[in-house]
Structures are given as structure tokens and as C-alpha cells.
Design a protein around this motif. Structure first.
Motif, short mmCIF file in Angstrom:
data_model
loop_
_atom_site.label_atom_id
_atom_site.label_comp_id
_atom_site.label_asym_id
_atom_site.label_seq_id
_atom_site.Cartn_x
_atom_site.Cartn_y
_atom_site.Cartn_z
N CYS A 269 0.81 -1.22 0.00
CA CYS A 269 0.00 0.00 0.00
C CYS A 269 0.84 1.28 0.00
N VAL A 270 2.15 1.14 0.24
CA VAL A 270 2.99 2.33 0.35
C VAL A 270 3.01 3.13 -0.95
N ASP A 271 3.13 2.44 -2.09
CA ASP A 271 3.15 3.15 -3.37
C ASP A 271 1.84 3.89 -3.62
N GLN A 272 0.73 3.27 -3.20
CA GLN A 272 -0.57 3.94 -3.35
C GLN A 272 -0.59 5.24 -2.54
N TRP A 273 -0.09 5.15 -1.32
CA TRP A 273 -0.09 6.33 -0.46
C TRP A 273 0.93 7.38 -0.89
N LYS A 274 2.00 6.94 -1.52
CA LYS A 274 2.93 7.91 -2.10
C LYS A 274 2.22 8.74 -3.16
N SER A 275 1.42 8.09 -3.98
CA SER A 275 0.67 8.80 -5.02
C SER A 275 -0.36 9.73 -4.40
N ILE A 276 -1.06 9.25 -3.38
CA ILE A 276 -2.10 10.06 -2.74
C ILE A 276 -1.50 11.32 -2.12
N VAL A 277 -0.42 11.15 -1.37
CA VAL A 277 0.24 12.30 -0.72
C VAL A 277 0.81 13.25 -1.76
N ASP A 278 1.39 12.68 -2.82
CA ASP A 278 1.91 13.52 -3.90
C ASP A 278 0.80 14.34 -4.55
N HIS A 279 -0.35 13.71 -4.79
CA HIS A 279 -1.48 14.43 -5.37
C HIS A 279 -1.98 15.54 -4.43
N LEU A 280 -2.01 15.24 -3.13
CA LEU A 280 -2.43 16.25 -2.15
C LEU A 280 -1.52 17.47 -2.20
N LEU A 281 -0.21 17.23 -2.24
CA LEU A 281 0.75 18.34 -2.23
C LEU A 281 0.83 19.05 -3.57
N THR A 282 0.52 18.34 -4.64
CA THR A 282 0.59 18.93 -5.98
C THR A 282 -0.65 19.77 -6.28
N HIS A 283 -1.82 19.26 -5.93
CA HIS A 283 -3.06 19.96 -6.25
C HIS A 283 -3.31 21.16 -5.34
N GLU A 284 -2.75 21.12 -4.12
CA GLU A 284 -2.86 22.25 -3.20
C GLU A 284 -1.52 22.97 -3.18
N LYS A 285 -1.43 24.11 -3.82
CA LYS A 285 -0.14 24.76 -4.04
C LYS A 285 0.60 25.12 -2.76
N THR A 286 -0.12 25.43 -1.69
CA THR A 286 0.55 25.84 -0.46
C THR A 286 0.71 24.70 0.54
N MET A 287 0.23 23.51 0.18
CA MET A 287 0.19 22.42 1.15
C MET A 287 1.58 21.99 1.61
N PHE A 288 2.54 21.90 0.70
CA PHE A 288 3.88 21.47 1.11
C PHE A 288 4.50 22.49 2.06
N LYS A 289 4.36 23.75 1.72
CA LYS A 289 4.90 24.81 2.59
C LYS A 289 4.22 24.77 3.95
N ASP A 290 2.91 24.56 3.95
CA ASP A 290 2.16 24.48 5.21
C ASP A 290 2.65 23.30 6.05
N LEU A 291 2.92 22.17 5.39
CA LEU A 291 3.40 20.99 6.10
C LEU A 291 4.77 21.24 6.71
N MET A 292 5.64 21.90 5.96
CA MET A 292 6.98 22.17 6.47
C MET A 292 6.95 23.20 7.60
#
Length: 206
Positions: free
Chosen positions: A59-82
Motif C-alpha cells: 500500500c505504500v506506493d498507493q499512499w505515495k501517489s495520494i500524498v503527492d497528489h495532495l501536495l501537488t493539487h494544493e499549491k501551499t500544502m507542502f509549505k504548510d506541512l513544512m
């Protein structure tokens, strides 16, 4: 998705097939940016859940895609996470919060492509430096080295120049601590051995 998210919150062994199917569905669905309102809040909550990493390897690869999509589609999400404070992980015990946040930040970078986040390196370096400045527990130190490994995998060498002093310094500290621990262990063994030899020696008065 109303029926999918409950199965993704259940990390028990009997729920593995449902968890796997839910992750596959969400991985496919989250690839479409226009669907993000239907899943982004729940995905972030699942990502920050204490049990997030309790999943089978498949399931790790699936969740890698999900998290990547979350951070890609929400432009500020990665910055917010950091920029997220460890106290935001309220479901964790206080002593675990910093380490678990580092682990999720590292996974976020690992979920992306090579150099996808190299423009955020100044922010990443700032966060790592802050964690070093306030002192470390063994759990935090372990996640720091995991973070370093992820950076080496996901950031090209030419972009990591400013981070090498931090990584090398922490490696030296780790080796010095290891040397100190091994020396203490040797002293303890030698002292124990000497004590046993003395107790086994014949009494000279006999």
C-alpha cells in the motif's frame, strides 16, 4: 468515498483487503485535481494519524501517489506541512510529536519526483536547523537521519551543497556517541569480569 475513508482509518489485520482496495481507489481518484474537495481534508487527517505508517508494503506506493497528489493539487500544502508545528499532532504523546512530524515531512518529499522540492531547500534547511537547535531525543535523531536519506534520494547533489555541513556534523556526533557508548560497555564488561575473577579466587587464609 463516504464508505472508503472508514476503511482507511482501520489498520487492523482483518481490514487489510478493504484498506488495500480503498488506497487503490483513492490513489486513482486523487489524480484528478477537480476531485480534491472530496478528499483533501480527510487525506490530510489520515496522513497525520498516529497509525498512518501501519500498512502493508503493497500500500505504500498507493499512499505515495495520494500524498503527492495532495501536495501537488494544493499549491501551499507542502509549505504548510513544512511550517507545521509538532504540537499540531495532538493525537501523539508530547515526546513523539517532533519525531512523527519529521517522519511525515520526509515521506512527503519521498512521495514526489527527483528535485520536485529543491526550490524549498532553504525552508527545509531552516526546519532541520531548528530541530537541531532545541536538542534531540533518540527518536528525533533517528528521524533526522531518515530525512537526510530521503533528501539524498530526492534532491540532486548540486542542490545539496548547503546541507552537507549539517549532515556531516550530525554523522560525526552520531559516531562519537556510538564510540562513547561502546567504550562504556567495554568498561562495564571488564569491571564485571574482574569482579567475577576476584570472587572466584581462593581465600589466602585457608
Amino acid at each position: 468515498l463516504y464508505y472508503v475513508f472508514p476503511s482507511l482509518r482501520n489498520h487492523s489485520a482483518y481490514n487489510v483487503p478493504s484498506f488495500r482496495a480503498g488506497a487503490q481507489l483513492l490513489s486513482s481518484l486523487s489524480g484528478y485535481a477537480y476531485t480534491k474537495r472530496a478528499w483533501k481534508k480527510e487525506v490530510l487527517d489520515l496522513f497525520l494519524d498516529p497509525l498512518f505508517f501501519q500498512m502493508e508494503i503493497a500500500c505504500v506506493d498507493q499512499w505515495k501517489s495520494i500524498v503527492d497528489h495532495l501536495l501537488t493539487h494544493e499549491k501551499t500544502m507542502f509549505k504548510d506541512l513544512m511550517n507545521m508545528q509538532s504540537s499540531s499532532l495532538k493525537l501523539f504523546a508530547n515526546y513523539e510529536q517532533k519525531a512523527m512530524l519529521l517522519k511525515r515531512q520526509a515521506f512527503a518529499i519521498f512521495s514526489g519526483e527527483v528535485d520536485q522540492y529543491h526550490l524549498f531547500l532553504p525552508l527545509i534547511q531552516e526546519r532541520l536547523t531548528e530541530n537541531l537547535r532545541v536538542g534531540q531525543t533518540p527518536a528525533v535523531a533517528a528521524q533526522m537521519f531518515l530525512f537526510f536519506r530521503v533528501l539524498l534520494l530526492r534532491i540532486s547533489p548540486q542542490h545539496l551543497t548547503s546541507l552537507w555541513p549539517i549532515m556531516v556534523t550530525e554523522m560525526i556526533h552520531a559516531f562519537l556517541q556510538l564510540e562513547e557508548d561502546l567504550t562504556e560497555e567495554d568498561h562495564s564488561k571488564n569491571a564485571s569480569k574482574t569482579s567475577k575473577q576476584k570472587s572466584a579466587a581462593p581465600d589466602g587464609n585457608c
